[in-house]
Design a protein around this motif. Structure first.
Motif, PDB file in Angstrom:
ATOM      1  N   TYR A  19       3.385 -12.662  -9.828  1.00  0.00           N
ATOM      2  CA  TYR A  19       2.058 -13.286 -10.330  1.00  0.00           C
ATOM      3  C   TYR A  19       1.597 -12.989 -11.611  1.00  0.00           C
ATOM      4  O   TYR A  19       0.460 -12.911 -12.095  1.00  0.00           O
ATOM      5  CB  TYR A  19       1.041 -12.617  -9.335  1.00  0.00           C
ATOM      6  N   ASN A  20       2.671 -12.328 -12.456  1.00  0.00           N
ATOM      7  CA  ASN A  20       2.423 -11.923 -13.798  1.00  0.00           C
ATOM      8  C   ASN A  20       1.188 -10.964 -13.660  1.00  0.00           C
ATOM      9  O   ASN A  20       0.445 -11.029 -14.567  1.00  0.00           O
ATOM     10  CB  ASN A  20       2.171 -12.808 -14.749  1.00  0.00           C
ATOM     11  N   ALA A  21       1.042 -10.031 -12.841  1.00  0.00           N
ATOM     12  CA  ALA A  21       0.116  -9.169 -12.642  1.00  0.00           C
ATOM     13  C   ALA A  21       0.362  -8.045 -13.829  1.00  0.00           C
ATOM     14  O   ALA A  21       1.446  -7.658 -14.076  1.00  0.00           O
ATOM     15  CB  ALA A  21       0.074  -8.302 -11.232  1.00  0.00           C
ATOM     16  N   SER A  22      -0.751  -7.417 -14.557  1.00  0.00           N
ATOM     17  CA  SER A  22      -0.753  -6.547 -15.377  1.00  0.00           C
ATOM     18  C   SER A  22      -0.566  -5.136 -14.440  1.00  0.00           C
ATOM     19  O   SER A  22      -0.811  -4.997 -13.284  1.00  0.00           O
ATOM     20  CB  SER A  22      -1.990  -6.335 -16.051  1.00  0.00           C
ATOM     21  N   TYR A  23      -0.542  -4.032 -15.372  1.00  0.00           N
ATOM     22  CA  TYR A  23      -0.240  -2.748 -14.703  1.00  0.00           C
ATOM     23  C   TYR A  23      -1.338  -2.544 -13.781  1.00  0.00           C
ATOM     24  O   TYR A  23      -1.277  -1.807 -12.653  1.00  0.00           O
ATOM     25  CB  TYR A  23       0.153  -1.752 -15.814  1.00  0.00           C
ATOM     26  N   GLY A  24      -2.620  -2.685 -14.602  1.00  0.00           N
ATOM     27  CA  GLY A  24      -3.667  -2.350 -13.671  1.00  0.00           C
ATOM     28  C   GLY A  24      -4.048  -2.860 -12.525  1.00  0.00           C
ATOM     29  O   GLY A  24      -4.239  -2.462 -11.709  1.00  0.00           O
ATOM     30  N   THR A  25      -3.720  -4.297 -12.772  1.00  0.00           N
ATOM     31  CA  THR A  25      -3.815  -5.065 -11.255  1.00  0.00           C
ATOM     32  C   THR A  25      -2.992  -4.404 -10.247  1.00  0.00           C
ATOM     33  O   THR A  25      -3.151  -4.454  -9.048  1.00  0.00           O
ATOM     34  CB  THR A  25      -3.458  -6.374 -11.596  1.00  0.00           C
ATOM     35  N   GLU A  26      -1.569  -4.397 -10.736  1.00  0.00           N
ATOM     36  CA  GLU A  26      -0.671  -3.836  -9.816  1.00  0.00           C
ATOM     37  C   GLU A  26      -1.189  -2.591  -9.215  1.00  0.00           C
ATOM     38  O   GLU A  26      -0.970  -2.221  -8.050  1.00  0.00           O
ATOM     39  CB  GLU A  26       0.797  -3.576 -10.368  1.00  0.00           C
ATOM     40  N   LEU A  27      -1.643  -1.655  -9.776  1.00  0.00           N
ATOM     41  CA  LEU A  27      -2.119  -0.344  -9.393  1.00  0.00           C
ATOM     42  C   LEU A  27      -3.156  -0.542  -8.479  1.00  0.00           C
ATOM     43  O   LEU A  27      -3.049   0.157  -7.496  1.00  0.00           O
ATOM     44  CB  LEU A  27      -2.547   0.500 -11.106  1.00  0.00           C
ATOM     45  N   PHE A  28      -4.122  -1.326  -8.769  1.00  0.00           N
ATOM     46  CA  PHE A  28      -5.221  -1.347  -8.078  1.00  0.00           C
ATOM     47  C   PHE A  28      -4.836  -2.037  -6.620  1.00  0.00           C
ATOM     48  O   PHE A  28      -5.620  -1.926  -5.514  1.00  0.00           O
ATOM     49  CB  PHE A  28      -6.503  -1.506  -8.608  1.00  0.00           C
ATOM     50  N   MET A  29      -4.273  -3.117  -6.836  1.00  0.00           N
ATOM     51  CA  MET A  29      -4.047  -4.179  -5.650  1.00  0.00           C
ATOM     52  C   MET A  29      -3.158  -3.610  -4.849  1.00  0.00           C
ATOM     53  O   MET A  29      -2.825  -3.978  -3.479  1.00  0.00           O
ATOM     54  CB  MET A  29      -3.911  -5.393  -6.182  1.00  0.00           C
ATOM     55  N   LEU A  30      -1.831  -3.049  -5.365  1.00  0.00           N
ATOM     56  CA  LEU A  30      -0.704  -2.800  -4.474  1.00  0.00           C
ATOM     57  C   LEU A  30      -0.460  -1.167  -4.438  1.00  0.00           C
ATOM     58  O   LEU A  30      -0.421  -0.637  -3.395  1.00  0.00           O
ATOM     59  CB  LEU A  30       0.578  -3.311  -5.051  1.00  0.00           C
ATOM     60  N   LYS A  31      -0.118  -0.402  -5.554  1.00  0.00           N
ATOM     61  CA  LYS A  31       0.123   0.811  -5.422  1.00  0.00           C
ATOM     62  C   LYS A  31      -1.067   1.736  -4.942  1.00  0.00           C
ATOM     63  O   LYS A  31      -0.416   2.491  -4.127  1.00  0.00           O
ATOM     64  CB  LYS A  31       0.360   1.347  -6.933  1.00  0.00           C
ATOM     65  N   LEU A  32      -2.051   1.789  -5.410  1.00  0.00           N
ATOM     66  CA  LEU A  32      -3.055   2.684  -4.917  1.00  0.00           C
ATOM     67  C   LEU A  32      -3.461   2.535  -3.266  1.00  0.00           C
ATOM     68  O   LEU A  32      -3.420   3.613  -2.719  1.00  0.00           O
ATOM     69  CB  LEU A  32      -4.343   2.524  -5.671  1.00  0.00           C
ATOM     70  N   PRO A  33      -3.567   1.116  -2.862  1.00  0.00           N
ATOM     71  CA  PRO A  33      -3.617   1.140  -1.342  1.00  0.00           C
ATOM     72  C   PRO A  33      -2.513   1.611  -0.736  1.00  0.00           C
ATOM     73  O   PRO A  33      -2.779   2.418   0.341  1.00  0.00           O
ATOM     74  CB  PRO A  33      -3.981  -0.433  -1.200  1.00  0.00           C
ATOM     75  N   SER A  34      -1.352   1.498  -0.985  1.00  0.00           N
ATOM     76  CA  SER A  34      -0.057   2.050  -0.446  1.00  0.00           C
ATOM     77  C   SER A  34      -0.172   3.554  -0.615  1.00  0.00           C
ATOM     78  O   SER A  34       0.342   4.013   0.450  1.00  0.00           O
ATOM     79  CB  SER A  34       1.100   1.420  -1.130  1.00  0.00           C
ATOM     80  N   ALA A  35      -0.789   4.110  -1.605  1.00  0.00           N
ATOM     81  CA  ALA A  35      -0.793   5.437  -1.603  1.00  0.00           C
ATOM     82  C   ALA A  35      -1.643   6.285  -0.797  1.00  0.00           C
ATOM     83  O   ALA A  35      -1.581   7.413  -0.748  1.00  0.00           O
ATOM     84  CB  ALA A  35      -0.565   5.997  -3.116  1.00  0.00           C
TER      85      ALA A  35
END
Lengths: 268, 365, 291
Positions: free
Chosen positions: B268-284
């Motif tokens: 999805y060509n997600a930026s770091y911030g997007t990846e952080l808030f949409m994927l990494k943080l919820p998983s964490a």
């Protein structure tokens, strides 16, 4: 000779089920898994249970193995109740996954039932080696399961089921997780093994060609609640190789099985 | 006879009989209950209850009968204590019998699952330990300097509740909470920094790990030297203690998304911030919450210990060291109880918040 | 892999250098006021450089420099015999001994408790919540008191220290082992059922080996906690031996460098203990487990 064959006609079946019903409670409510199942498996037969997913074929196998209780009916394994048969260790079970203990090497894994059953330990090493040679894993005795491929692990699992020489072998889709080529090779090995040892085998599968290739009898089951729709006798010669799958006889039996399955589906 | 299936009951009955035949107190004559008629009557009740169960097997009112046995046994023990003699063999046997009855009651309750049972059984179990403790201390007449009786601790707790409560609030809000907030935030922030710039992470993580091996309470004297005697030094210790679990858990949590999920974000060509808030943080979240819970307990305990250093002026640690010097051990233990209560409340609060917010996350524990 | 290893080492080296520089600057800044106070009444103001140098070597620094700490460690390790109370090795060994004993005791208790909890429903329902709640009890706070009290009764200081340390250590092992003993998947359990295995066989041949990885995870946490417990229980009001006592006396007498040296020693024994556990883990966990 004649007298012997007459005697063998009256020998009790190794596995028999009469009026078997299995209902259990699961998360989604009550499940009527098996309905009025009647079955008789003779010594030396290779019987496949085939049917759509959820038809109860695994449940039937587990009832025979006393891993699942049944609601009504009779089940006998070698004339005994399943609970007693299990206590007497009359069968070897092969699961869908190899279920090898990861902290033991292959030889120790194959020797696990021998250790539990406290058989004569002097002979155990020989028994283990013999079984490993039979499945072609003699050189991997010291390896650990994680170092082996899925197909080899499953072979080890079969060797383990044979190690204490039970008369009955129960197998629950043992090759389901493997690729086709490995599956073909293992099917060939299994049929050779069966011919060589003369064990009675009950084999759950949902592959028609696998069922026809391996079996003397194919039990076609209906969708849930599982009933036995028909038992197809597979009178191909006992010695089989992979090329037999292209013969007209094979294809005819496979077509019969397929029709049976579709009919069962249509009536569901 | 029910003895075989439930040996505890038969054993309890036999033990009571034994206790009646052996000296109740040190030096007293065999089984002389005349000195304590109330205790004798209660023990008789207990014995009858047990004999009912022995001869009639499990009945519908089994738990009620067992409860009667336990209560009468405990009351009997209590009245024996009033006579203020040291317990002899008979006395101890009577205690053992009551505990066996309690155990049987707990076993019966545990076999019948339910929400009330989940709270009731540990509570009764705890009560059993407290009872044992009380009777052991008073029965053996252990010096209160060595081990105080729960009744003494309870009295001190109730009598000094206002002081204890204000101490607890002081420790909690002035030192623990501030340090907790700082430590968790720094740990969280650093973990994200390390995740954003893996180079920095690989460079500095070994030092963080080495630093985490230093027992943080050892830093308390140094913190006092740098920040003075006030709440700042305590908060600094708590900050250091809570920093590492948060850092490690957040880092592990941010790394949980596996290759496939990250590839999806990439596609999805997600930026770091997007990846952080949409994927990494919820998983964490599950691991972060684990760290938050762990840190809450650590924060309170290390705040208390930090208050021993420098000249403490307030808080639970202060209370402990002052009362210790005055040998008021009841009050010291009462403070410990208060500390445990506050810690449990905070932990429970965070667990509740966790359940409310992460109930939809299947990976949450 | 090797390339990554080399770059990592280089990065760590650079980071270390950066930390050193920041440290020295900080030491300079924090110690400077002290030096200024000392030289406030001097007739001739000293040049900045010599003041700066002094700031890096004060007797009672606010922030000791790395070389000061290193020197202190060197002196107290090699400068005194191992039995002398001035030797860092002496105190470290005592703390290590207490930590090891406490960890072993706590771990054993935790193992036994976990086994009992997994096999007995009553114990599981009644004890588990209490085990979890036990961690909120700040026993650490009364550690020094307990040591003094036991000392008054004639019991040597070692026993109460080990008891308190083991109280802190049992919890991680209990929780890890309960999880580990239950970690066996259903098919493995059924495999054992097909062999009509007894409960005992199931425990020793299946559950226990399956739980070993969990045991070692818990043991590492336990070991780290053990060192903390040992140190705090060594801080009774009134001297004693061990690194905890060293920390306390350092803070009483303003010997900052001594405190820092003791802290480094504590970190060292913590790392040592965890390293030992990891080594044992490697020895026991076979290659096949791959965890």
């Amino acid at each position: 000779m004649a007298a012997t064959s007459a005697q063998s006609m009256r020998v009790a079946p190794v596995v028999s089920a009469e009026g078997l019903n299995v209902t259990f409670n699961s998360a989604g409510g009550e499940v009527h898994a098996l309905s009025d199942v009647n079955l008789a498996i003779e010594r030396g037969d290779f019987v496949s249970l085939i049917g759509p997913s959820g038809c109860g074929k695994t449940t039937l196998l587990r009832v025979i193995a006393d891993l699942q209780s049944f609601t009504s009916g009779h089940v006998r394994v070698d004339g005994l109740e399943p609970k007693v048969a299990r206590a007497e260790r009359l069968y070897g079970y092969v699961f869908q996954q190899p279920t090898l203990l990861p902290w033991r090497n292959i030889a120790d894994n194959v020797g696990l039932p021998l250790q539990i059953m406290k058989t004569d330990s002097a002979k155990n090493a020989d028994r283990v080696t013999k079984q490993l040679s039979r499945v072609g894993l003699k050189n991997f005795a010291r390896n650990y399961p994680s170092q082996l491929s899925g197909g080899m692990q499953q072979r080890a699992s079969i060797a383990r089921a044979l190690s204490f020489s039970p008369e009955l072998l129960l197998m629950d889709e043992p090759f389901g997780a493997l690729d086709e080529i490995t599956r073909d090779n293992l099917n060939l090995e299994l049929t050779d093994l069966w011919r060589e040892t003369g064990k009675t085998c009950v084999f759950v599968t949902h592959s028609i060609s696998e069922a026809v290739f391996l079996s003397t009898h194919i039990v076609v089951m209906s969708p849930r609640p599982g009933r036995i729709l028909e038992v197809i006798e597979c009178d191909l010669p006992r010695k089989r190789d992979l090329s037999i799958r292209d013969t007209p006889k094979f294809l005819e039996i496979a077509a019969r099985v397929r029709r049976g399955l579709h009919a069962g589906h249509a009536n569901a | 006879m029910n003895v075989h299936r439930q040996p505890a009951i038969g054993l309890a009955a036999a033990t009571i009989l034994g206790s009646c035949l052996l000296p109740i107190w040190d030096g007293s004559e065999v089984g002389f209950w005349i000195d304590a008629p109330l205790a004798a009557a209660l023990t008789a009740v207990q014995l009858i209850a047990l004999l009912i169960l022995v001869f009639f097997g499990p009945v519908r009112v089994t738990p009620a009968v067992l409860l009667v046995a336990v209560v009468s046994g405990s009351a009997a023990q209590y009245f024996l204590l009033e006579a203020e003699f040291v317990f002899g063999v008979g006395g101890w046997l009577a205690l053992v019998a009551t505990m066996l009855c309690l155990w049987r009651l707990l076993a019966w309750l545990s076999a019948h699952p339910g929400r009330t049972v989940q709270i009731l059984v540990p509570a009764l179990f705890f009560f059993g330990w407290v009872l044992c403790w009380e009777i052991a201390v008073r029965g053996a007449q252990i010096s209160p300097v060595l081990l105080p009786a729960p009744s003494g601790v309870l009295n001190a707790f109730v009598a000094h509740f206002p002081i204890l409560w204000s101490d607890a609030l002081q420790t909690l809000f002035r030192s623990a909470l501030r340090g907790y907030a700082m430590g968790c935030t720094c740990g969280f922030g650093l973990a994200i920094l390390f995740d954003r710039f893996p180079v920095i992470g690989r460079a500095f993580m070994p030092y963080c790990t080495a630093l985490s091996a230093v027992p943080m309470v050892g830093l308390a004297p140094i913190m006092v030297m740098w920040f003075g005697f006030g709440w700042e030094s305590k908060a600094a210790v708590v900050c250091m203690v809570t920093f590492f679990p948060m850092l490690i858990n957040t880092s592990a949590g941010l790394a949980t998304p596996d290759g496939i999920q990250r590839d999806l974000m990439r596609s999805y060509n997600a930026s770091y911030g997007t990846e952080l808030f949409m994927l990494k943080l919820p998983s964490a979240v599950p691991l972060i919450v684990t760290a938050l819970k762990l840190n809450s307990t650590l924060a309170i305990i290390s705040a208390i210990v930090a208050e021993f250093f420098g000249t403490p002026v307030f808080g639970m640690g202060f209370r402990i060291s002052v009362e210790l010097a005055r040998m008021n051990l009841d009050l010291v233990w009462a403070t410990i109880v208060m500390g445990a209560l506050v810690g449990t409340l905070v932990y429970g609060g965070i667990s509740l918040a966790e359940r409310v917010t992460t109930s939809r996350n299947p990976t949450a524990q | 892999m090797l390339e990554q290893r080399k770059t990592d080492l280089a990065l760590i080296g650079v980071a270390g250098l950066a930390i050193l520089i920041v440290w020295y600057v900080a030491a300079l800044a924090l110690n400077f006021p002290q030096v200024m106070v000392i030289h406030a009444r001097d007739d001739v103001p000293l040049p900045f450089t010599s003041l700066a140098l002094e700031a890096l070597r004060p007797a009672r620094p606010v922030l000791p420099t790395v070389d000061q700490i290193a020197t202190e460690i060197f002196n107290t390790t090699f400068g005194h015999s191992v039995t002398s109370p001035r030797s860092l090795v002496h105190h470290s060994a005592i703390t290590l001994g207490t930590a090891v004993a406490g960890t072993l005791l706590g771990a054993t208790f935790g193992l036994v408790l976990a086994t009992a909890i997994v096999h007995n429903r009553t114990l599981e329902v009644s004890a588990m919540p209490l085990v979890i709640a036990s961690q909120t009890v700040p026993i650490l706070a009364i550690a020094p008191m307990a040591v003094v009290l036991f000392g008054n009764l004639g019991l040597s200081g070692f026993v109460p220290k080990v008891l308190i340390t083991s109280y802190l250590c049992f919890f991680p092992v209990t929780i890890a082992m309960v999880k580990g003993l239950r970690s066996v998947d259903r098919q493995m359990s059924e495999l054992f059922e097909t062999y009509a295995a007894t409960d005992r066989e199931r425990f020793f041949l299946l559950k226990l080996p399956a739980s070993l990885p969990f045991l070692f995870t818990g043991l590492k946490i336990s070991a780290a906690t053990g060192v903390v417990g040992a140190i705090v229980s060594e801080m009774p009001t009134g001297g004693g031996v061990g690194l905890g006592a060293r920390l306390l006396s350092g803070s009483y007498y303003g010997q900052t460098v001594q405190i820092w040296a003791a802290l480094v020693a504590s970190a060292a024994i913590s790392i040592l203990l965890i390293w030992i556990v990891t080594k044992i883990e490697r020895r026991f966990l076979v290659a096949g487990l791959g965890r």
